[in-house]
Structures are given as structure tokens and as C-alpha cells.
Design a protein around this motif. Structure first.
Motif, PDB file in Angstrom:
ATOM      1  N   ALA A  70      -4.346   7.287  -6.626  1.00 51.63           N
ATOM      2  CA  ALA A  70      -4.538   7.281  -5.171  1.00 51.63           C
ATOM      3  C   ALA A  70      -3.395   8.006  -4.464  1.00 51.63           C
ATOM      4  O   ALA A  70      -3.614   8.734  -3.486  1.00 51.63           O
ATOM      5  N   ALA A  71      -2.174   7.814  -4.954  1.00 51.16           N
ATOM      6  CA  ALA A  71      -1.021   8.498  -4.370  1.00 51.16           C
ATOM      7  C   ALA A  71      -1.148  10.007  -4.557  1.00 51.16           C
ATOM      8  O   ALA A  71      -0.856  10.786  -3.646  1.00 51.16           O
ATOM      9  N   LEU A  95       7.026  10.363   0.817  1.00 51.27           N
ATOM     10  CA  LEU A  95       6.339   9.593   1.849  1.00 51.27           C
ATOM     11  C   LEU A  95       6.870  10.015   3.220  1.00 51.27           C
ATOM     12  O   LEU A  95       7.957  10.594   3.311  1.00 51.27           O
ATOM     13  N   GLU A 118       0.826  -1.184   0.000  1.00 50.57           N
ATOM     14  CA  GLU A 118       0.000   0.000   0.000  1.00 50.57           C
ATOM     15  C   GLU A 118       0.870   1.247   0.000  1.00 50.57           C
ATOM     16  O   GLU A 118       0.359   2.293   0.293  1.00 50.57           O
ATOM     17  N   GLU A 119       2.168   1.093  -0.248  1.00 48.52           N
ATOM     18  CA  GLU A 119       3.039   2.248  -0.215  1.00 48.52           C
ATOM     19  C   GLU A 119       3.663   2.452  -1.586  1.00 48.52           C
ATOM     20  O   GLU A 119       4.079   1.527  -2.238  1.00 48.52           O
ATOM     21  N   LYS A 153      -2.532  16.908  -8.768  1.00 55.14           N
ATOM     22  CA  LYS A 153      -3.529  15.891  -9.059  1.00 55.14           C
ATOM     23  C   LYS A 153      -3.065  15.041 -10.239  1.00 55.14           C
ATOM     24  O   LYS A 153      -2.220  15.458 -11.032  1.00 55.14           O
ATOM     25  N   ARG A 191      -3.362   3.112  -8.720  1.00 50.70           N
ATOM     26  CA  ARG A 191      -2.412   3.288  -7.618  1.00 50.70           C
ATOM     27  C   ARG A 191      -1.803   4.675  -7.649  1.00 50.70           C
ATOM     28  O   ARG A 191      -1.652   5.333  -6.610  1.00 50.70           O
ATOM     29  N   ASP A 219      -3.970  11.699  -4.951  1.00 52.05           N
ATOM     30  CA  ASP A 219      -5.070  12.171  -4.102  1.00 52.05           C
ATOM     31  C   ASP A 219      -4.637  12.333  -2.655  1.00 52.05           C
ATOM     32  O   ASP A 219      -5.205  13.139  -1.911  1.00 52.05           O
ATOM     33  N   SER A 220      -3.623  11.556  -2.257  1.00 53.45           N
ATOM     34  CA  SER A 220      -3.126  11.629  -0.879  1.00 53.45           C
ATOM     35  C   SER A 220      -2.062  12.703  -0.702  1.00 53.45           C
ATOM     36  O   SER A 220      -1.527  12.868   0.400  1.00 53.45           O
ATOM     37  N   GLY A 221      -1.730  13.408  -1.774  1.00 54.21           N
ATOM     38  CA  GLY A 221      -0.722  14.461  -1.697  1.00 54.21           C
ATOM     39  C   GLY A 221       0.701  13.956  -1.728  1.00 54.21           C
ATOM     40  O   GLY A 221       1.638  14.675  -1.368  1.00 54.21           O
ATOM     41  N   ASN A 222       0.880  12.690  -2.175  1.00 59.90           N
ATOM     42  CA  ASN A 222       2.224  12.104  -2.195  1.00 59.90           C
ATOM     43  C   ASN A 222       2.967  12.307  -3.506  1.00 59.90           C
ATOM     44  O   ASN A 222       4.082  11.821  -3.658  1.00 59.90           O
TER      45      ASN A 222
END
Length: 359
Positions: A66-67, A96, A12-13, A81, A63, A69-72
Motif C-alpha cells: 500500500a505504501a 512521507l 496508517e502511516e 512498485k 502494508r 502504491d501511494s508513491g511513498n
């Protein structure tokens, strides 16, 4: 561009495991940089998720989205975005909240079977199940961790060389011989032999099916599968992938399966596994390439149970790196080493021997 290809792992990372990562680790407001790439001057406008999919192995657009969207995912230091259009010279980073761990090779006192060692190199007879190099999910217990301990005080370890003298690898579930360099000169000279394809490598494999001939050669470019990115793929037309050649010879026929030796002329990722599967002979119990189910034989329940018992006896793909030969980097003498089949492989063959006799 500052990278070639980097890997997204299935935990998940969103991380990169390349030991050759060229950028220094940076901290971004409490976040640590795990991957960085600068778009070429000629980069055409392209969605950020598409831009990264082309550069990250084993990663889907979902994937990456999603990263983002999480600001990563940062573009020029600012969270972006997945719909952002990458422009020339944009710097894209994956960040991270923890440091990259692949820069920390920790020596571990793990027992190794070392059939030969001198001042320049050593041979390791790797057990099945041991990962060669640390990565996500395998930060300890690897061959490199063991080598960092065994080689402490040597030139190759003290130099900080990430791979602790590795010049080649074999898969986690493949057993057999690896050569390790103990100094920079040995590393360079051994690596050159692998590059020139002059290393002698002989593997033993149990594969599904029978062969009409006693020996042959498989030639087919190997590259990442366009559909399943955790698998390798043979490009028959040579349009992609890297040139790959496998010479094979039948050692013993069991009817439904065959014991073969494979000599590698080239050394591509999963070469024997993917070449054999391409020819309709997946390795016995090779889950990734379809060998973990009954492909040949009868429909009788007794046979199905026999094969299931075989899978239990050897719960991995049936491949062993048995012979390794090369020119010694200092003495220039040609040397060759042999490794006996491990217990699980011999137990598997014993079962097929008994089945062949009974039927």
C-alpha cells in the motif's frame, strides 16, 4: 547496509521510530525521509516488498504494498512498485509528507516519583500506563519527555542524547524502578553493568496456575515471533533469538494463580511475560500473551464474575519492577532500591486473599 531493524507502526502511516536512525533527515520534493537502507553488494534480486518485510518490524506485505502504491517508497530517488526487484547497492527510502517527529524530544513538566537522586543518577518509580520513550501515538506524556524537563541543564540533556540518560526500559503497563544516568560517564558505566548482566533486578508477578516446585529457572532464547511480529517468542532449540534466563520463586499460592518473584539474569524484551507464558503461566491479565481470560479455576458463574472483577481492579498485566541493585558509577558502592507494590496490585492481591479464605 545502513540499518539493522526498523519498525512499522499500526496507525496508517509508514514510519520508523528508531532513535538510533543513522541517516540525516532529507527532503524529497516536499516529502521527508523516515527510513533509508542501501542494499548490500551481494544482494540477490528480490522483490521490494519482500526486501522491506525482512527489515521492518510489525509490517505486513500488504502494508508495504500500500505504501508503494501511494508513491511513498523510493528506489534510487524514484517511486517504485512493490514488484520492483532490489539490486546490489540500491538505495530504498520511505518518504512521507511530514518531518520525522522522533527527533523532537520536548521537555514536559510531568510529575515523577523519584525515590533517589544524586549528581550522577536518579531512580524513577514509573507508574503503570506511562510509555518510556516517544513513538507513534505517544509523542508526548512519556517518561523521556518528563526526564528532558527534569534534567534540563545537565550534561546528558544538553548533549542532545535522545534517551535522556536511559540505560534500560520497562513496558508501558509494567510499574516500578528505572535508573537514569545524568552524565556520560555514569551512562557508560551503568550500561556496561546491564551488558554484563551484573545488575540486580527483581520483579513481582501474579501468574496463572500453580507450580509443583517452590523455585526454578527458565532458560530459553527469546526473539521476535515468526507468526505474530508484535509478540516475542521462545526458540526452544536455540536456533534463533537471544539467550535469556529468568529465575523464579513462589511467594504465595492462591491455587488458581500464584504470586512469584522473578530475578532477571538477562534483560530481553518482554522476558518475564514470554518466559512465563511459555511455561504455561501467563501473567494475570496480560492480553498480549493470553493472560486476559480465565485459564484456571471453576466453571461457576460466581468465579467468572470474581475474575472479571479482578481484571477491572488491575486493568493491566500484573508485573512490578520491585528491586533494582547496581554498583554506583562514581562511588563504586553496591546500592539497592525497593519499590512498594502499587495500589492496583495490592488491591488485586487483597481480592485473591479474600477469595482463598472464602472458598
Amino acid at each position: 547496509m545502513t540499518d539493522s531493524r526498523h519498525t512499522c507502526f499500526p496507525d496508517e502511516e509508514f514510519v520508523d521510530d528508531s532513535a538510533a536512525f543513522p541517516d540525516e533527515e532529507g527532503e524529497q520534493g516536499g516529502l521527508y525521509e523516515h527510513f533509508s537502507v542501501v542494499a548490500d553488494k551481494g544482494q540477490t534480486l528480490l522483490r521490494l516488498d519482500k526486501f522491506l518485510v525482512a527489515r521492518m518490524e510489525h509490517c505486513s506485505r500488504n502494508r508495504i504494498q500500500a505504501a508503494a502504491d501511494s508513491g511513498n517508497i523510493l528506489v534510487n530517488g524514484v517511486p517504485a512498485k512493490s514488484s520492483y526487484k532490489v539490486k546490489p547497492l540500491d538505495r530504498v527510502q520511505i518518504v512521507l509528507p511530514y518531518p520525522r517527529r522522533d527527533n523532537e524530544i520536548r521537555p514536559e513538566a510531568i510529575p515523577l516519583e523519584i525515590p533517589y537522586e544524586d549528581d550522577d543518577l536518579l531512580l524513577v518509580n514509573k507508574q503503570a500506563g506511562m510509555v518510556v520513550h516517544p513513538g507513534v501515538g505517544n509523542w508526548s506524556g512519556t517518561l523521556v519527555n518528563a526526564l528532558a524537563h527534569h534534567l534540563r541543564g545537565t550534561e546528558i540533556a544538553d548533549s542532545g542524547e535522545m534517551r535522556a540518560g536511559l540505560v534500560h526500559r520497562i513496558d508501558k503497563d509494567t510499574s516500578g524502578l528505572l535508573v537514569i544516568a545524568k552524565n556520560e560517564q555514569a551512562h557508560a558505566r551503568l550500561a556496561k553493568q546491564f551488558f554484563d548482566h551484573s545488575i540486580y533486578r527483581r520483579y513481582v508477578a501474579l501468574v496463572w496456575g500453580d507450580f509443583p516446585d517452590d523455585e526454578g529457572t527458565i532458560v530459553g532464547n527469546i526473539g521476535r515471533s515468526p507468526r505474530e511480529r508484535q509478540k516475542m517468542y521462545v526458540f526452544e532449540d536455540g536456533s534463533d533469538g537471544k539467550h535469556a534466563v529468568t529465575h523464579w520463586r513462589v511467594l504465595k499460592r492462591y491455587g488458581y494463580v500464584t504470586l512469584v518473584e522473578c530475578r532477571l539474569e538477562t534483560g530481553r524484551t518482554h522476558q518475564i511475560r514470554v518466559h512465563m507464558a511459555w511455561q504455561g503461566h501467563p501473567l494475570f491479565n496480560d492480553a498480549r500473551y493470553g493472560g486476559d481470560r480465565i485459564l484456571k479455576g471453576t466453571t461457576f458463574a460466581k468465579y467468572r464474575q470474581f475474575v472479571e472483577n479482578c481484571f477491572e481492579v488491575m486493568p493491566r498485566h500484573a508485573l512490578h519492577a520491585q528491586s533494582l541493585g547496581f554498583v554506583h558509577p562514581s562511588t563504586r558502592a553496591e546500592i539497592r532500591f525497593e519499590s512498594n507494590l502499587p495500589d492496583d496490585f495490592r488491591a488485586l492481591l487483597a481480592k485473591w486473599d479474600s477469595y482463598k479464605i472464602e472458598r
